[in-house]
Design an enzyme around this catalytic site. Structure first.
Site, PDB file in Angstrom:
ATOM      1  N   GLY A  70     -26.535 -17.963 -53.171  1.00 52.81           N
ATOM      2  CA  GLY A  70     -25.841 -18.138 -51.903  1.00 52.81           C
ATOM      3  C   GLY A  70     -24.372 -18.483 -52.081  1.00 52.81           C
ATOM      4  CB  THR A  71     -22.586 -20.742 -54.413  1.00 51.28           C
ATOM      5  OG1 THR A  71     -23.419 -21.855 -54.076  1.00 51.28           O
ATOM      6  CG2 THR A  71     -21.163 -21.219 -54.637  1.00 51.28           C
ATOM      7  CG  ASN A 148     -26.752 -27.192 -45.420  1.00 51.70           C
ATOM      8  OD1 ASN A 148     -25.860 -26.742 -44.706  1.00 51.70           O
ATOM      9  ND2 ASN A 148     -26.527 -28.136 -46.318  1.00 51.70           N
ATOM     10  CD  GLN A 178     -31.169 -24.418 -46.018  1.00 54.38           C
ATOM     11  OE1 GLN A 178     -32.378 -24.434 -45.782  1.00 54.38           O
ATOM     12  NE2 GLN A 178     -30.673 -24.885 -47.153  1.00 54.38           N
ATOM     13  CB  THR A 236     -26.177  -6.757 -66.887  1.00 51.53           C
ATOM     14  OG1 THR A 236     -25.261  -6.117 -67.765  1.00 51.53           O
ATOM     15  CG2 THR A 236     -27.582  -6.206 -67.106  1.00 51.53           C
ATOM     16  CB  CYS A 328     -21.834 -34.395 -55.161  1.00 47.46           C
ATOM     17  SG  CYS A 328     -22.045 -35.996 -55.888  1.00 47.46           S
TER      18      CYS A 328
HETATM   19  N1  PLP Z   1     -25.367 -22.186 -48.040  1.00 47.13           N
HETATM   20  C1  PLP Z   1     -26.281 -23.043 -47.557  1.00 47.13           C
HETATM   21  C2  PLP Z   1     -26.406 -23.228 -46.078  1.00 47.13           C
HETATM   22  C3  PLP Z   1     -27.106 -23.747 -48.434  1.00 47.13           C
HETATM   23  O1  PLP Z   1     -28.005 -24.604 -47.945  1.00 47.13           O
HETATM   24  C4  PLP Z   1     -26.945 -23.549 -49.828  1.00 47.13           C
HETATM   25  C5  PLP Z   1     -27.749 -24.340 -50.783  1.00 47.13           C
HETATM   26  O2  PLP Z   1     -28.143 -25.452 -50.513  1.00 47.13           O
HETATM   27  C6  PLP Z   1     -25.993 -22.623 -50.273  1.00 47.13           C
HETATM   28  C7  PLP Z   1     -25.225 -21.970 -49.353  1.00 47.13           C
HETATM   29  C8  PLP Z   1     -25.817 -22.352 -51.743  1.00 47.13           C
HETATM   30  O3  PLP Z   1     -26.824 -21.496 -52.202  1.00 47.13           O
HETATM   31  P1  PLP Z   1     -27.153 -21.407 -53.779  1.00 47.13           P
HETATM   32  O4  PLP Z   1     -27.875 -22.657 -54.129  1.00 47.13           O
HETATM   33  O5  PLP Z   1     -28.017 -20.195 -53.900  1.00 47.13           O
HETATM   34  O6  PLP Z   1     -25.867 -21.239 -54.483  1.00 47.13           O
END
Ligand code: PLP
Length: 399
Positions: A70-71, A148, A178, A236, A328
């Site tokens: 997600g990040t 979240n 989420q 990859t 954190c």
């Molecule tokens: N966005 C939201 C709303 C999240 O809750 C999270 C993870 O807690 C992320 C992004 C980040 O996702 P990832 O852990 O796959 O990098």
């Protein structure tokens, strides 16, 4: 007994996802960009997975960009648009740091929310107008589909209408990390140009996610190299991870209609048990008027007279895995920017507790949490209460 109530942090991996991944870790190790049989087997698996993940995202397979989670998907959406088009980013004050930090780093702005963590549409329009007037127009607006920490679902169709009117050239991104397990993204995020998901939030493995890039949004790659993902994300492919994500997505698509009411009923029982059973426990979204749409999976309460970290410690000792929602990388709990943006008083925010449910949460987990948490809260309150002064010696009192 263990009650795992931290699905919003990471879900238990579905056994079906693990089974689906194993062949690609053990035997089918080919690189999908090659030409030989093993490479072709890996490519076929990635292609088939892309179709399932596209169905989850509500986009076409060609619009899916696989990422490391997600990040990275959030960063690709925000930084990718800014690098391609210039301009500035705008988001809400309650985004995950994966959105908030790149937006702030790039000179963007976070728009206020109300007491339910719902974005203030009037404030959003004003920020977009002001940026236009000042010569720093917004080129990407990021509004998460579901929060979240407290679980609020944003009115994304209304957000899209404001963005199309006040920043017609901007791309709309939504972090659906989420929401993916619970919301039909083709409908609820249907207006967004860019949609992020992460496999470990819906029963897949960690370290894999995707960004839907709908239509012809201009997006510069963040990772350059072999040109995978149509040049949008080199590197990859994580074949096993992608296959595991698709297996989890397939289960979500098949089960969501049953899981949403089932989990919402468990969440409501948990929330009512805590609020009705222990004095000074407030359901964080309870007083919001109008009540926002919520994820079925998150019970968020604020508890007077205790500190979250001590409660999490006692709960863990008795087999309840929960979270204070904001943590954190060091594992230490930090103050929640979400609760601050909602205007939750610090006295309550310091006793925040997020219990998040998921695909395998059952009545026994809720019963166990309700058996453990009230006692832990009482114990902490006794410990944290100031000592009662001792009365003067009675023998010297004149009659
Ligand atoms: N966005 C939201 C709303 C999240 O809750 C999270 C993870 O807690 C992320 C992004 C980040 O996702 P990832 O852990 O796959 O990098």
């Amino acid at each position: 007994m263990e009650a795992y109530l931290d699905h919003a942090a990471s879900t238990p991996t579905r056994p079906e996802a693990i089974e689906a991944m194993l062949p690609f870790l053990r035997d089918q190790w080919g690189n999908p960009t090659g030409v030989h049989a093993r490479a072709r087997a890996a490519r076929k698996a990635v292609d088939e997975s892309r179709e399932v993940v596209a169905a989850l995202l509500g986009c076409s397979p060609g619009e899916v960009v696989f990422t490391s989670g997600g990040t990275e998907a959030d960063d690709l959406a925000i930084s990718g648009v800014l690098d391609a088009r210039g301009g500035t980013p705008v988001c809400t004050a309650v985004e995950h740091h994966a959105v908030l930090d790149p937006v702030q780093w790039r000179g963007g702005e976070a728009v206020a929310v109300d007491g339910s963590a719902t974005v203030d549409l009037v404030a959003l329009a004003a920020v977009l107008d002001e940026r236009q007037r000042a010569g720093f127009p917004a080129s990407v607006v990021s509004v998460m589909l579901a929060n979240n920490e407290v679980g609020t679902i944003q009115p994304l169709a209304d957000v899209a209408a404001v963005v199309r009117r006040h920043a017609p050239d901007a791309a709309l991104h939504t972090d659906a990390v989420q929401a993916a397990a619970w919301c039909n993204l083709g409908v609820t995020a249907g207006e967004a140009d860019l949609v992020s998901i992460s496999a470990h939030k819906f029963g897949g493995p960690k370290g894999v996610g995707a960004l839907a890039v709908r239509g012809d949004v201009a997006l510069s790659p963040r990772l350059l190299g072999g040109g995978q993902e149509r040049g949008r994300r080199s590197g990859t492919h994580n074949v096993a991870g992608i296959v595991g994500m698709a297996a989890a997505a397939r289960l979500i698509l098949g089960e969501r209609d049953e899981q949403v009411p089932r989990v919402a009923a468990l969440r409501d029982r948990l929330e009512a048990g805590l609020v009705d059973g222990v004095d000074g426990v407030v359901a964080t979204l309870a007083s919001a008027d109008p009540a926002p749409l919520r994820l079925p999976s998150i019970c968020h309460v604020c508890i007077e007279g205790i500190d979250s970290e001590s409660l999490l410690f006692l709960a863990d000792r008795d087999g309840v895995a929960a979270s204070a929602a904001s943590s954190c990388a060091s594992g230490a709990t930090e103050a929640s920017h979400v609760l601050a943006a909602m205007g939750v008083p610090a006295r309550l925010a310091s006793g925040a507790l997020r219990l998040s449910l998921g695909w395998n949460t059952d009545d026994a987990a809720v019963d166990h949490a309700l058996a453990v948490l009230p006692g832990a809260i009482e114990r902490l309150r006794r410990l944290e209460a100031p000592p009662v002064p001792s009365p003067p010696p009675t023998s010297e009192v004149a009659t």
